[in-house]
Design an enzyme around this catalytic site. Structure first.
Site, PDB file in Angstrom:
ATOM      1  CB  VAL A  41      -3.844   1.902  -1.878  1.00 36.16           C
ATOM      2  CG1 VAL A  41      -3.673   1.062  -3.147  1.00 36.16           C
ATOM      3  CG2 VAL A  41      -3.615   3.371  -2.198  1.00 36.16           C
ATOM      4  CG  ASP A  42      -3.358  -2.810   1.308  1.00 36.75           C
ATOM      5  OD1 ASP A  42      -3.008  -3.184   0.177  1.00 36.75           O
ATOM      6  OD2 ASP A  42      -2.615  -2.854   2.295  1.00 36.75           O
ATOM      7  CG  HIS A  43      -9.118  -0.975   3.770  1.00 37.41           C
ATOM      8  ND1 HIS A  43     -10.010  -1.700   4.524  1.00 37.41           N
ATOM      9  CD2 HIS A  43      -7.975  -0.924   4.503  1.00 37.41           C
ATOM     10  CE1 HIS A  43      -9.452  -2.064   5.658  1.00 37.41           C
ATOM     11  NE2 HIS A  43      -8.216  -1.604   5.672  1.00 37.41           N
TER      12      HIS A  43
ATOM     13  CG  ASP B 184      -1.803   1.192   1.338  1.00 40.26           C
ATOM     14  OD1 ASP B 184      -1.276   2.293   1.620  1.00 40.26           O
ATOM     15  OD2 ASP B 184      -3.023   1.063   1.169  1.00 40.26           O
TER      16      ASP B 184
END
Length: 326
Positions: A183-185, A155
């Site tokens: 960004v991950d989520h 991320d």
């Protein structure tokens, strides 16, 4: 309780009830995609390596420091409501068991470095041979093809490479990542949306699909207005704290009690109403702040007016006054 507007159906019930999902995921983005499906009612089964499980299992804080693999709050937050099995898919025996499971599910989710699942014979091409209707989500750092495909993605690294960090932080300071791994989520949400689209396609055609989502794709997608402005105008993104170069007031302001409030009155109608609330009607037609472009050009003046007003009131008073004015 079921009539309450905020009632959430228990896990296993919802619009995706009956959908079966098999995960070979780790960290955040991959698990998040499965979690969204689980929240919508799907049955989600995770496969984790023997002995250690997911790489984020022991990351603190933990509910029970003596049992970190079982009580890591980060792990639990992105894997809520799931089932888990111990399965070493690095070995032939584990790979065969994974194929047997994949033949009986609707969706497979994986987020290994591209090339890993094909090497194990667990890629989409291999699994659709035993399950033609399978929907297969691959999440990676930089996509399944291209010059960066084999690079591991994180991320924070993608936030730096995409330019997100170049506009995050205080003016004159250093670039910062967001406080949460956004960004991950969002990549997990993007993957879930892709799966839902593939389910709609399967409903019409009976055929499964592979969905390809990457952290880099997500970082660029959420930077859309920055990219549009940079490519088509002379705009250059820069560190700007909580403010915005598009105008104001849209920033944090310190109150009499030492707390800060965020005030957003970017649009002209909002600005006029704000001037009335602070009893400064003379500012409505002031050439320095009567329009969005004028306030963008004279942000320091505008912020000074707002900051002077909040400094004389507590944060609770400011909130009450502005909420009362809509």
């Amino acid at each position: 309780m079921s009539d309450h507007p905020f009632y959430q159906a228990p896990y296993g019930k919802g619009p995706l009830q009956g959908l079966r999902v098999l995960e070979a995921t780790q960290a955040v983005a991959g698990p998040m995609a499965g979690t969204i499906l689980g929240d919508l009612g799907a049955e989600v089964i995770r496969c984790e390596l023997p002995g250690r499980g997911d790489v984020i299992r022991p990351i603190p804080p933990c509910l029970d420091p003596d049992q970190p693999l079982e009580s890591g709050t980060w792990y639990q937050s992105v894997n809520r409501g799931k089932k888990a099995v111990t399965l070493d898919i690095r070995k032939p025996e584990g790979q065969e068991l994974f194929r047997q499971l994949a033949a009986k599910v609707d969706v497979v989710i994986e987020n290994f470095v591209p090339g890993t699942m094909p090497a194990w014979g667990l890629d989409y091409a291999s699994l659709k041979a035993v399950n033609p209707g399978l929907i297969y989500l691959s999440i990676s750092g930089f996509g399944l093809w291209g010059p960066l495909a084999k690079r591991r993605g994180m991320d924070s690294v993608v936030q730096a490479m995409s330019g997100m960090m170049s506009v995050t932080g205080e003016a004159g300071g250093r670039p910062l990542i967001t406080g949460m791994p956004i960004v991950d989520h969002i990549t997990g949400w993007q993957g879930a949306i892709g799966i839902l689209a593939a389910l709609a396609h399967r409903e019409k055609t009976g055929k499964g699909q592979q969905v390809d989502v990457s952290l880099a794709d997500t970082a660029l997608a959420v930077s859309d207005h920055q990219l549009m402005s940079t490519v088509n105008t002379d705009f250059v993104g820069q560190l700007k704290g909580n403010g915005t170069p598009q105008g104001g007031p849209a920033d944090t302001y310190v109150c009499k009690d030492g707390r800060s409030v965020f005030i957003f009155a970017l649009l002209d109608a909002m600005w006029r109403r704000f001037c009335e609330v602070i009893e400064r009607p003379d500012l409505i037609d002031d050439s320095r702040c009567k329009s969005v472009p004028a306030r963008a050009k004279n942000r320091e003046f505008v912020d000074g007016i707002v900051g002077e007003w909040t400094a004389k009131r507590t944060s609770f008073e400011v909130e009450e006054i502005l909420e009362g004015a809509g």
